[in-house]
Write a protein that holds these residues in place. Sequence first.
Motif, PDB file in Angstrom:
ATOM      1  N   MET A  87       0.835  -1.169   0.000  1.00  0.00           N
ATOM      2  CA  MET A  87       0.000   0.000   0.000  1.00  0.00           C
ATOM      3  C   MET A  87       0.886   1.240   0.000  1.00  0.00           C
ATOM      4  SD  MET A  87      -2.961   0.583   2.683  1.00  0.00           S
ATOM      5  CE  MET A  87      -3.476   2.090   3.264  1.00  0.00           C
ATOM      6  N   ALA A  88       0.623   2.104  -0.901  1.00  0.00           N
ATOM      7  CA  ALA A  88       1.432   3.308  -1.047  1.00  0.00           C
ATOM      8  C   ALA A  88       1.027   4.342  -0.005  1.00  0.00           C
ATOM      9  CB  ALA A  88       1.262   3.891  -2.443  1.00  0.00           C
ATOM     10  N   ARG A  89       2.009   4.965   0.559  1.00  0.00           N
ATOM     11  CA  ARG A  89       1.758   6.001   1.550  1.00  0.00           C
ATOM     12  C   ARG A  89       1.567   7.338   0.866  1.00  0.00           C
ATOM     13  NH1 ARG A  89       5.665   5.675   6.616  1.00  0.00           N
ATOM     14  NH2 ARG A  89       4.003   4.922   7.929  1.00  0.00           N
ATOM     15  N   LYS A  90       0.710   8.154   1.460  1.00  0.00           N
ATOM     16  CA  LYS A  90       0.528   9.497   0.935  1.00  0.00           C
ATOM     17  C   LYS A  90       1.693  10.356   1.390  1.00  0.00           C
ATOM     18  CE  LYS A  90      -4.490   9.524   0.900  1.00  0.00           C
ATOM     19  NZ  LYS A  90      -5.676  10.202   1.414  1.00  0.00           N
ATOM     20  N   ARG A  91       2.028  11.274   0.562  1.00  0.00           N
ATOM     21  CA  ARG A  91       3.093  12.206   0.934  1.00  0.00           C
ATOM     22  C   ARG A  91       2.583  13.135   2.033  1.00  0.00           C
ATOM     23  NH1 ARG A  91       6.747  14.965  -2.260  1.00  0.00           N
ATOM     24  NH2 ARG A  91       8.298  13.364  -2.219  1.00  0.00           N
ATOM     25  N   PRO A  92       3.412  13.468   2.971  1.00  0.00           N
ATOM     26  CA  PRO A  92       2.981  14.378   4.023  1.00  0.00           C
ATOM     27  C   PRO A  92       2.651  15.756   3.448  1.00  0.00           C
ATOM     28  CG  PRO A  92       5.295  13.798   4.299  1.00  0.00           C
ATOM     29  CD  PRO A  92       4.781  13.023   3.130  1.00  0.00           C
ATOM     30  N   ARG A  93       1.681  16.383   4.060  1.00  0.00           N
ATOM     31  CA  ARG A  93       1.292  17.715   3.600  1.00  0.00           C
ATOM     32  C   ARG A  93       2.286  18.742   4.125  1.00  0.00           C
ATOM     33  NH1 ARG A  93      -5.189  18.010   4.586  1.00  0.00           N
ATOM     34  NH2 ARG A  93      -5.723  16.248   3.274  1.00  0.00           N
ATOM     35  N   ASN A  94       2.449  19.763   3.368  1.00  0.00           N
ATOM     36  CA  ASN A  94       3.287  20.842   3.878  1.00  0.00           C
ATOM     37  C   ASN A  94       2.408  21.784   4.714  1.00  0.00           C
ATOM     38  OD1 ASN A  94       1.997  22.734   2.223  1.00  0.00           O
ATOM     39  ND2 ASN A  94       3.489  22.475   0.585  1.00  0.00           N
ATOM     40  N   ILE A  95       3.025  22.682   5.398  1.00  0.00           N
ATOM     41  CA  ILE A  95       2.321  23.535   6.345  1.00  0.00           C
ATOM     42  C   ILE A  95       1.277  24.411   5.670  1.00  0.00           C
ATOM     43  CG2 ILE A  95       3.900  25.492   6.363  1.00  0.00           C
ATOM     44  CD1 ILE A  95       2.612  24.021   9.535  1.00  0.00           C
ATOM     45  N   GLN A  96       1.543  24.847   4.474  1.00  0.00           N
ATOM     46  CA  GLN A  96       0.583  25.684   3.735  1.00  0.00           C
ATOM     47  C   GLN A  96      -0.687  24.898   3.415  1.00  0.00           C
ATOM     48  OE1 GLN A  96       0.722  28.481   4.158  1.00  0.00           O
ATOM     49  NE2 GLN A  96       2.078  29.701   2.874  1.00  0.00           N
ATOM     50  N   GLN A  97      -0.542  23.647   3.080  1.00  0.00           N
ATOM     51  CA  GLN A  97      -1.717  22.822   2.791  1.00  0.00           C
ATOM     52  C   GLN A  97      -2.560  22.634   4.048  1.00  0.00           C
ATOM     53  OE1 GLN A  97       0.346  19.403   1.235  1.00  0.00           O
ATOM     54  NE2 GLN A  97      -0.267  19.864  -0.885  1.00  0.00           N
ATOM     55  N   LEU A  98      -1.901  22.467   5.167  1.00  0.00           N
ATOM     56  CA  LEU A  98      -2.640  22.299   6.420  1.00  0.00           C
ATOM     57  C   LEU A  98      -3.418  23.561   6.796  1.00  0.00           C
ATOM     58  CD1 LEU A  98      -0.081  20.351   8.614  1.00  0.00           C
ATOM     59  CD2 LEU A  98      -2.195  19.488   7.633  1.00  0.00           C
ATOM     60  N   PHE A  99      -2.750  24.718   6.680  1.00  0.00           N
ATOM     61  CA  PHE A  99      -3.401  25.970   7.059  1.00  0.00           C
ATOM     62  C   PHE A  99      -4.511  26.380   6.098  1.00  0.00           C
ATOM     63  CE2 PHE A  99       0.519  27.278   9.594  1.00  0.00           C
ATOM     64  CZ  PHE A  99      -0.070  26.898  10.784  1.00  0.00           C
ATOM     65  N   SER A 100      -4.433  25.940   4.876  1.00  0.00           N
ATOM     66  CA  SER A 100      -5.460  26.317   3.917  1.00  0.00           C
ATOM     67  C   SER A 100      -6.600  25.303   3.844  1.00  0.00           C
ATOM     68  CB  SER A 100      -4.832  26.494   2.529  1.00  0.00           C
ATOM     69  OG  SER A 100      -4.318  25.248   2.079  1.00  0.00           O
ATOM     70  N   SER A 101      -6.544  24.250   4.643  1.00  0.00           N
ATOM     71  CA  SER A 101      -7.584  23.230   4.589  1.00  0.00           C
ATOM     72  C   SER A 101      -8.892  23.758   5.178  1.00  0.00           C
ATOM     73  CB  SER A 101      -7.148  21.971   5.333  1.00  0.00           C
ATOM     74  OG  SER A 101      -7.155  22.204   6.713  1.00  0.00           O
ATOM     75  N   GLN A 102      -9.979  23.140   4.774  1.00  0.00           N
ATOM     76  CA  GLN A 102     -11.303  23.548   5.233  1.00  0.00           C
ATOM     77  C   GLN A 102     -11.503  23.216   6.719  1.00  0.00           C
ATOM     78  OE1 GLN A 102     -14.495  21.724   3.057  1.00  0.00           O
ATOM     79  NE2 GLN A 102     -15.531  23.706   2.875  1.00  0.00           N
TER      80      GLN A 102
END
Length: 158
Positions: free
Chosen positions: A1-16
Amino acid sequence: MARKRPRNIQQLFSSQRFQRFTDFTHQYQHWQQQLQQCLAALGLAPLSQHCTVVSVRAHTLIIEVPSAAMANRLKLQQQRIITHFQDESTGQITQLEVRIRPSPIEASEQAVSASKTPPPKVPAEEVSVVTQLREQAARCEEPLRSQLLALADKYEQE
């Protein structure tokens, strides 16, 4: 099973999800400030340290307090609190719910103080207890007399 790449900080802060969380924390802080202002206006400023707004759901303002005495004081001012929150445009609030949740420190202190009650004192001389039981039995009528005498006999045998 392939792992997802970790999100960067900008992706976390811009999430809903993060945006909803920040919106809620701002709203929560606003409710707390309104409650403190309301209690100060009602002359209940000392209570503001202990009262917290849990939420506002279905036109109901939910406040949590550590004791029933505080809950009663808030309930007496219920209509004024509701009016204050309506005036501050928190939404259409029509009810106040006060929940009592003792702080863990107070609850543990009460449990400790309850456990510190001394055990009942055992009379120094059981002979005097037996004598007192027999004297009381002499003054009483049946069936209490026979019960007291039986109790005195029990103490003598031990």
